[in-house]
Design an enzyme around this catalytic site. Structure first.
Site, PDB file in Angstrom:
ATOM      1  N   VAL A   1      -3.051   3.593 -16.771  1.00  0.00           N
ATOM      2  CA  VAL A   1      -3.966   2.584 -16.210  1.00  0.00           C
ATOM      3  C   VAL A   1      -5.163   3.204 -15.497  1.00  0.00           C
ATOM      4  O   VAL A   1      -6.143   2.511 -15.224  1.00  0.00           O
ATOM      5  CB  VAL A   1      -3.247   1.590 -15.260  1.00  0.00           C
ATOM      6  CG1 VAL A   1      -2.267   0.704 -15.993  1.00  0.00           C
ATOM      7  CG2 VAL A   1      -2.599   2.301 -14.077  1.00  0.00           C
TER       8      VAL A   1
ATOM      9  N   LYS B   1      -1.310  -0.921  -0.676  1.00  0.00           N
ATOM     10  CA  LYS B   1      -0.784  -2.273  -0.896  1.00  0.00           C
ATOM     11  C   LYS B   1      -1.493  -3.276   0.025  1.00  0.00           C
ATOM     12  O   LYS B   1      -1.642  -4.447  -0.328  1.00  0.00           O
ATOM     13  CB  LYS B   1       0.732  -2.288  -0.702  1.00  0.00           C
ATOM     14  CG  LYS B   1       1.468  -1.470  -1.780  1.00  0.00           C
ATOM     15  CD  LYS B   1       1.167  -1.985  -3.194  1.00  0.00           C
ATOM     16  CE  LYS B   1       1.923  -1.271  -4.275  1.00  0.00           C
ATOM     17  NZ  LYS B   1       1.668  -1.827  -5.621  1.00  0.00           N
TER      18      LYS B   1
ATOM     19  N   TYR C   1       0.911   4.748   1.036  1.00  0.00           N
ATOM     20  CA  TYR C   1       1.382   3.662   0.156  1.00  0.00           C
ATOM     21  C   TYR C   1       1.049   2.297   0.762  1.00  0.00           C
ATOM     22  O   TYR C   1       0.516   1.413   0.087  1.00  0.00           O
ATOM     23  CB  TYR C   1       2.892   3.801  -0.064  1.00  0.00           C
ATOM     24  CG  TYR C   1       3.500   2.700  -0.899  1.00  0.00           C
ATOM     25  CD1 TYR C   1       3.275   2.637  -2.271  1.00  0.00           C
ATOM     26  CD2 TYR C   1       4.297   1.711  -0.320  1.00  0.00           C
ATOM     27  CE1 TYR C   1       3.840   1.623  -3.047  1.00  0.00           C
ATOM     28  CE2 TYR C   1       4.865   0.704  -1.088  1.00  0.00           C
ATOM     29  CZ  TYR C   1       4.628   0.657  -2.448  1.00  0.00           C
ATOM     30  OH  TYR C   1       5.178  -0.352  -3.201  1.00  0.00           O
TER      31      TYR C   1
ATOM     32  N   ASN D   1       1.218  -4.603 -12.317  1.00  0.00           N
ATOM     33  CA  ASN D   1       2.507  -4.180 -11.771  1.00  0.00           C
ATOM     34  C   ASN D   1       2.606  -2.665 -11.581  1.00  0.00           C
ATOM     35  O   ASN D   1       3.236  -2.195 -10.635  1.00  0.00           O
ATOM     36  CB  ASN D   1       3.628  -4.653 -12.706  1.00  0.00           C
ATOM     37  CG  ASN D   1       4.947  -3.974 -12.385  1.00  0.00           C
ATOM     38  OD1 ASN D   1       5.614  -4.294 -11.402  1.00  0.00           O
ATOM     39  ND2 ASN D   1       5.326  -2.989 -13.210  1.00  0.00           N
TER      40      ASN D   1
ATOM     41  N   ILE E   1      13.592  -3.685  -3.628  1.00  0.00           N
ATOM     42  CA  ILE E   1      14.054  -4.090  -4.955  1.00  0.00           C
ATOM     43  C   ILE E   1      14.697  -2.871  -5.615  1.00  0.00           C
ATOM     44  O   ILE E   1      14.125  -1.765  -5.581  1.00  0.00           O
ATOM     45  CB  ILE E   1      12.877  -4.602  -5.825  1.00  0.00           C
ATOM     46  CG1 ILE E   1      12.028  -5.648  -5.054  1.00  0.00           C
ATOM     47  CG2 ILE E   1      13.384  -5.153  -7.151  1.00  0.00           C
ATOM     48  CD1 ILE E   1      12.747  -6.925  -4.653  1.00  0.00           C
TER      49      ILE E   1
ATOM     50  N   SER F   1       3.236  -5.348  -1.586  1.00  0.00           N
ATOM     51  CA  SER F   1       4.515  -4.884  -1.020  1.00  0.00           C
ATOM     52  C   SER F   1       4.622  -5.418   0.396  1.00  0.00           C
ATOM     53  O   SER F   1       3.600  -5.624   1.070  1.00  0.00           O
ATOM     54  CB  SER F   1       4.539  -3.352  -0.977  1.00  0.00           C
ATOM     55  OG  SER F   1       5.606  -2.902  -0.167  1.00  0.00           O
TER      56      SER F   1
HETATM   57  N1  LIG Z   1      10.948  -1.488  -5.912  1.00  0.00           N
HETATM   58  C1  LIG Z   1      10.536  -1.950  -4.743  1.00  0.00           C
HETATM   59  O1  LIG Z   1      11.328  -2.046  -3.786  1.00  0.00           O
HETATM   60  C2  LIG Z   1       9.107  -2.401  -4.556  1.00  0.00           C
HETATM   61  C3  LIG Z   1       8.781  -2.962  -3.319  1.00  0.00           C
HETATM   62  C4  LIG Z   1       7.484  -3.399  -3.105  1.00  0.00           C
HETATM   63  C5  LIG Z   1       6.538  -3.283  -4.092  1.00  0.00           C
HETATM   64  N2  LIG Z   1       6.860  -2.727  -5.301  1.00  0.00           N
HETATM   65  C6  LIG Z   1       5.797  -2.631  -6.310  1.00  0.00           C
HETATM   66  O2  LIG Z   1       6.216  -3.209  -7.534  1.00  0.00           O
HETATM   67  C7  LIG Z   1       5.622  -2.514  -8.628  1.00  0.00           C
HETATM   68  C8  LIG Z   1       6.712  -2.039  -9.579  1.00  0.00           C
HETATM   69  O3  LIG Z   1       7.592  -1.210  -8.851  1.00  0.00           O
HETATM   70  P1  LIG Z   1       8.980  -0.651  -9.419  1.00  0.00           P
HETATM   71  O4  LIG Z   1       9.900  -0.592  -8.275  1.00  0.00           O
HETATM   72  O5  LIG Z   1       9.346  -1.319 -10.668  1.00  0.00           O
HETATM   73  O6  LIG Z   1       8.515   0.869  -9.708  1.00  0.00           O
HETATM   74  P2  LIG Z   1       9.048   1.980 -10.720  1.00  0.00           P
HETATM   75  O7  LIG Z   1      10.455   1.705 -11.111  1.00  0.00           O
HETATM   76  O8  LIG Z   1       8.709   3.280 -10.084  1.00  0.00           O
HETATM   77  O9  LIG Z   1       8.107   1.754 -11.996  1.00  0.00           O
HETATM   78  C9  LIG Z   1       6.730   1.964 -11.857  1.00  0.00           C
HETATM   79  C10 LIG Z   1       6.073   1.592 -13.174  1.00  0.00           C
HETATM   80  O10 LIG Z   1       4.662   1.837 -13.064  1.00  0.00           O
HETATM   81  C11 LIG Z   1       4.270   2.657 -14.152  1.00  0.00           C
HETATM   82  N3  LIG Z   1       3.113   3.483 -13.804  1.00  0.00           N
HETATM   83  C12 LIG Z   1       2.947   4.275 -12.732  1.00  0.00           C
HETATM   84  N4  LIG Z   1       1.765   4.915 -12.793  1.00  0.00           N
HETATM   85  C13 LIG Z   1       1.170   4.498 -13.950  1.00  0.00           C
HETATM   86  C14 LIG Z   1      -0.039   4.806 -14.581  1.00  0.00           C
HETATM   87  N5  LIG Z   1      -0.924   5.676 -14.046  1.00  0.00           N
HETATM   88  N6  LIG Z   1      -0.343   4.199 -15.773  1.00  0.00           N
HETATM   89  C15 LIG Z   1       0.533   3.340 -16.334  1.00  0.00           C
HETATM   90  N7  LIG Z   1       1.721   3.013 -15.785  1.00  0.00           N
HETATM   91  C16 LIG Z   1       2.029   3.602 -14.602  1.00  0.00           C
HETATM   92  C17 LIG Z   1       5.494   3.518 -14.433  1.00  0.00           C
HETATM   93  O11 LIG Z   1       5.395   4.146 -15.695  1.00  0.00           O
HETATM   94  P3  LIG Z   1       6.170   5.562 -15.994  1.00  0.00           P
HETATM   95  O12 LIG Z   1       7.597   5.196 -16.298  1.00  0.00           O
HETATM   96  O13 LIG Z   1       5.424   6.115 -17.160  1.00  0.00           O
HETATM   97  O14 LIG Z   1       6.052   6.397 -14.757  1.00  0.00           O
HETATM   98  C18 LIG Z   1       6.576   2.455 -14.333  1.00  0.00           C
HETATM   99  O15 LIG Z   1       6.622   1.693 -15.505  1.00  0.00           O
HETATM  100  C19 LIG Z   1       4.810  -1.373  -8.024  1.00  0.00           C
HETATM  101  O16 LIG Z   1       3.453  -1.742  -7.915  1.00  0.00           O
HETATM  102  C20 LIG Z   1       5.434  -1.204  -6.651  1.00  0.00           C
HETATM  103  O17 LIG Z   1       4.538  -0.634  -5.724  1.00  0.00           O
HETATM  104  C21 LIG Z   1       8.131  -2.282  -5.554  1.00  0.00           C
END
Ligand SMILES: NC(=O)c1ccc[n+]([C@@H]2O[C@H](COP(=O)([O-])OP(=O)(O)OC[C@H]3O[C@@H](n4cnc5c(N)ncnc54)[C@H](OP(=O)(O)O)[C@@H]3O)[C@@H](O)[C@H]2O)c1
Length: 245
Positions: A62, A157, A153, A88, A186, A140
């Site tokens: 991205v 956000k 971070y 996302n 999550i 977040s």
């Molecule tokens: N999990 C939580 O507790 C939580 C809480 C608050 C907010 N969030 C937000 O929710 C969103 C999803 O989080 P998640 O927990 O599902 O995270 P995750 O499991 O770490 O997955 C992150 C996703 O983003 C992709 N990504 C990262 N950098 C990228 C780039 N430069 N280009 C394209 N894709 C990229 C990753 O692809 P790769 O597999 O190729 O790395 C992966 O598919 C994020 O924005 C995160 O900040 C999550």
């Protein structure tokens, strides 16, 4: 209201679809009748979906502005419209104040903020023309409350929260809604990266008594993508099980 195909005929674009929250959003949108352009970085990571003609994998980073531009040209050529954008993809690498490198700041802002702004600018061209559209940004709870050890971070956000509210105001006259989801803890790779002991500490502050699941976030994204939320814009919706930071 009970409608099993809430996104029938809608064209959606979702980033970070290979795992975690993005994968759950992809599955939920497909199950609800959308055609989804699914951004992933690694070829083969959406092999489970090859038999689903409504899943259109797009292999790109991205932060690569040329790829972002050509993605929107592809959607225009193939569909002629876009209904939903979900920003996302995100990254989190925590460091204490004094230990945050310039390189680290630039990488995190490139993914979590700059790419989101790029995507919104291209998507809004479709939405202005159509006079309709829904943008959903993953913020977040840390971007609203802040957290020790998460200056970088949480600041990205926080920027997502602010840009969501500004875009909602600017794009409302064009029939375009812009909302953010602010997840708490999550259960994904991102959360697990902080280690089990820290996850357990966070869990003690979640009043619902369990970690969130990617599907919990995906259901909120479905609501925001659908016409059920047609009068909802500029909102930051917590999906956090009453978590206290
Ligand atoms: N999990 C939580 O507790 C939580 C809480 C608050 C907010 N969030 C937000 O929710 C969103 C999803 O989080 P998640 O927990 O599902 O995270 P995750 O499991 O770490 O997955 C992150 C996703 O983003 C992709 N990504 C990262 N950098 C990228 C780039 N430069 N280009 C394209 N894709 C990229 C990753 O692809 P790769 O597999 O190729 O790395 C992966 O598919 C994020 O924005 C995160 O900040 C999550």
């Amino acid at each position: 209201m009970c409608n099993s195909k809430m996104l029938d005929g809608k064209i959606a674009l979702v980033s970070g679809c290979n795992r975690g929250i993005g994968r759950a959003i992809l599955e939920t949108f497909l199950n609800n009748g959308a055609i989804v352009y699914a951004i992933v970085r690694t070829k083969g990571s959406l092999n489970d979906f090859v038999s689903n003609a409504n899943c259109k994998p797009v292999y790109m980073d991205v932060t690569d502005t040329a790829s972002v531009k050509s993605l929107f040209m592809q959607v225009k050529k193939e569909q002629g419209r876009l209904d939903v954008l979900v920003n996302n993809a995100g990254m989190m690498r925590d460091a204490l104040i004094g230990m945050i490198s310039r390189e680290h700041i630039e990488q995190t802002y490139a993914v979590n903020v700059f790419a989101v702004i790029d995507m919104i600018q291209y998507a809004s061209k479709f939405f202005k023309r159509q006079q309709s559209g829904s943008i959903i940004n993953l913020a977040s709870i840390m971007g609203v409350q802040g957290n020790a050890g998460q200056l970088l971070y949480s600041s990205t956000k926080g920027a997502v929260v602010a840009l969501t509210k500004s875009a909602a105001k600017e794009l409302a006259p064009c029939g375009t809604r812009v909302n953010a989801i602010a997840p708490g803890a999550i259960d994904t790779d991102m959360l697990r990266s902080i280690g089990d002991a820290n996850v357990n500490k966070l869990l003690q502050n979640v009043y619902v008594g369990r970690l969130g699941l990617p599907a919990d976030v995906a259901k909120t994204a479905l609501y925001l993508a659908s016409d059920l939320s047609e009068y909802v814009t500029g909102q930051v919706i917590g999906v956090d099980g009453a978590m206290i930071v």
